[in-house]
Scaffold this motif. Structure first.
Motif, PDB file in Angstrom:
ATOM      1  N   GLY A 136      95.814   3.876  51.355  1.00 22.60           N
ATOM      2  CA  GLY A 136      96.392   3.660  50.039  1.00 22.60           C
ATOM      3  C   GLY A 136      96.549   2.216  49.633  1.00 22.60           C
TER       4      GLY A 136
ATOM      5  N   TYR B 143      96.507  11.225  40.930  1.00 21.13           N
ATOM      6  CA  TYR B 143      95.563  10.881  41.991  1.00 21.13           C
ATOM      7  C   TYR B 143      96.398  10.436  43.180  1.00 21.13           C
ATOM      8  N   SER B 144      96.278  11.132  44.306  1.00 24.36           N
ATOM      9  CA  SER B 144      97.169  10.861  45.431  1.00 24.36           C
ATOM     10  C   SER B 144      96.379  10.609  46.701  1.00 24.36           C
ATOM     11  N   ILE B 145      96.806   9.586  47.457  1.00 26.39           N
ATOM     12  CA  ILE B 145      96.111   9.174  48.686  1.00 26.39           C
ATOM     13  C   ILE B 145      97.058   9.314  49.874  1.00 26.39           C
TER      14      ILE B 145
ATOM     15  N   THR C  40     100.820  10.782  49.945  1.00 25.92           N
ATOM     16  CA  THR C  40     101.037  12.164  49.494  1.00 25.92           C
ATOM     17  C   THR C  40     102.141  12.836  50.287  1.00 25.92           C
TER      18      THR C  40
ATOM     19  N   GLN D  59      92.991  12.388  48.136  1.00 24.99           N
ATOM     20  CA  GLN D  59      92.039  11.661  48.981  1.00 24.99           C
ATOM     21  C   GLN D  59      92.690  11.334  50.315  1.00 24.99           C
ATOM     22  N   HIS D  60      91.946  11.538  51.409  1.00 24.76           N
ATOM     23  CA  HIS D  60      92.383  11.039  52.706  1.00 24.76           C
ATOM     24  C   HIS D  60      91.841   9.624  52.815  1.00 24.76           C
ATOM     25  N   GLY D  61      92.728   8.636  52.778  1.00 18.96           N
ATOM     26  CA  GLY D  61      92.268   7.257  52.787  1.00 18.96           C
ATOM     27  C   GLY D  61      93.406   6.276  52.953  1.00 18.96           C
TER      28      GLY D  61
ATOM     29  N   ARG E 189      97.075   8.765  54.216  1.00 22.59           N
ATOM     30  CA  ARG E 189      96.321   8.212  55.344  1.00 22.59           C
ATOM     31  C   ARG E 189      96.262   9.162  56.541  1.00 22.59           C
TER      32      ARG E 189
ATOM     33  N   ILE F 141     100.654   6.721  46.157  1.00 23.37           N
ATOM     34  CA  ILE F 141     100.266   6.234  47.476  1.00 23.37           C
ATOM     35  C   ILE F 141     101.201   6.870  48.501  1.00 23.37           C
TER      36      ILE F 141
ATOM     37  N   TRP G 242      92.704   3.329  44.296  1.00 23.36           N
ATOM     38  CA  TRP G 242      91.579   4.231  44.061  1.00 23.36           C
ATOM     39  C   TRP G 242      90.776   3.665  42.900  1.00 23.36           C
TER      40      TRP G 242
END
Length: 218
Positions: A136, A105-107, A88, A132-134, A109, A86, A140
């Motif tokens: 955290g 898997y890296s998020i 990146t 992912q841009h999202g 914002r 959470i 996921w």
């Protein structure tokens, strides 16, 4: 750069990092590629460095400590682990994890940081990372459960959605803001509904925020 990198590894060893796998990777991942060119000559200093937008690339000791804490006592070999990150940020912690575990898997914002990190990770030809841009805080779910979770920003409390995405026996390494100080903890899921936590020491992180941002301002 190689001499500076090896000097940093020795500093980490002296500071108490004992996991030889982590030390080896810290001596291999090119930290200078994860900071702006103007700061490249400081990349192997024992300090956090700015990466823009109010964010930093974590202190090398912090990266090594969190990674070692994540790997310790895992029931599976690192090469079989699936890890969620959470925050990146620059992508450096992501790259360190990717060199040790099966999948990361890296998020992130902040869209601009996510884009930059993706470019850097592609340049290093790391094929076992999904970004992912999202937000955290939600984790996921599509790829859960995870053997490990690393959170690189301090929350006021443990985000329950993240804890629920751990496998039984999996652990989350995260900073917490108590209101008076920040501390680094390791939360281990012992059963479907039970968790135990260990205090790893003091910490200094940017706050864990909700939502996403596309522009310069978070």
């Amino acid at each position: 750069m190689l001499r500076q990198q090896q000097r940093l590894v020795e500093q980490l060893r002296t500071a108490g990092i004992q996991d030889q796998r982590v030390l080896a990777v810290m001596g291999q991942v090119p930290r200078h590629q994860f900071v702006d060119e103007a700061l490249a000559n400081r990349a192997y200093e024992a300090s956090a460095l700015p990466i823009g937008y109010g964010q930093t690339i974590s202190h090398p000791y912090t990266v090594a400590c969190m990674t070692a804490a994540l790997l310790e006592n895992q029931s599976h070999a690192p090469a079989r682990l699936r890890v969620l990150e959470i925050g990146t940020g620059s992508g450096f912690q992501t790259a360190v994890l990717a060199a040790l575990v099966a999948r990361v898997y890296s998020i992130e914002r902040l869209a601009l940081l996510a884009t930059r990190a993706a470019q850097r990770l592609q340049q290093l030809k790391l094929r076992n990372v999904r970004l992912q841009h999202g937000d955290g805080n939600h984790g996921w779910p599509d790829y859960a459960p995870f053997d490990g979770i690393v959170v690189t920003a301090a929350a006021k409390g443990i985000p329950r959605p993240l804890a629920q995405q751990l496998t039984i026996g999996g652990c989350m390494v995260t900073p917490l803001d108590t209101g008076q100080e920040q501390v680094l903890i390791r939360l281990t899921r012992t059963t479907a509904e039970e968790f135990c936590h260990e205090l790893l020491g003091p910490a200094t992180f940017v706050p864990l925020l909700s939502g996403v941002a596309f522009g310069v301002s978070p």
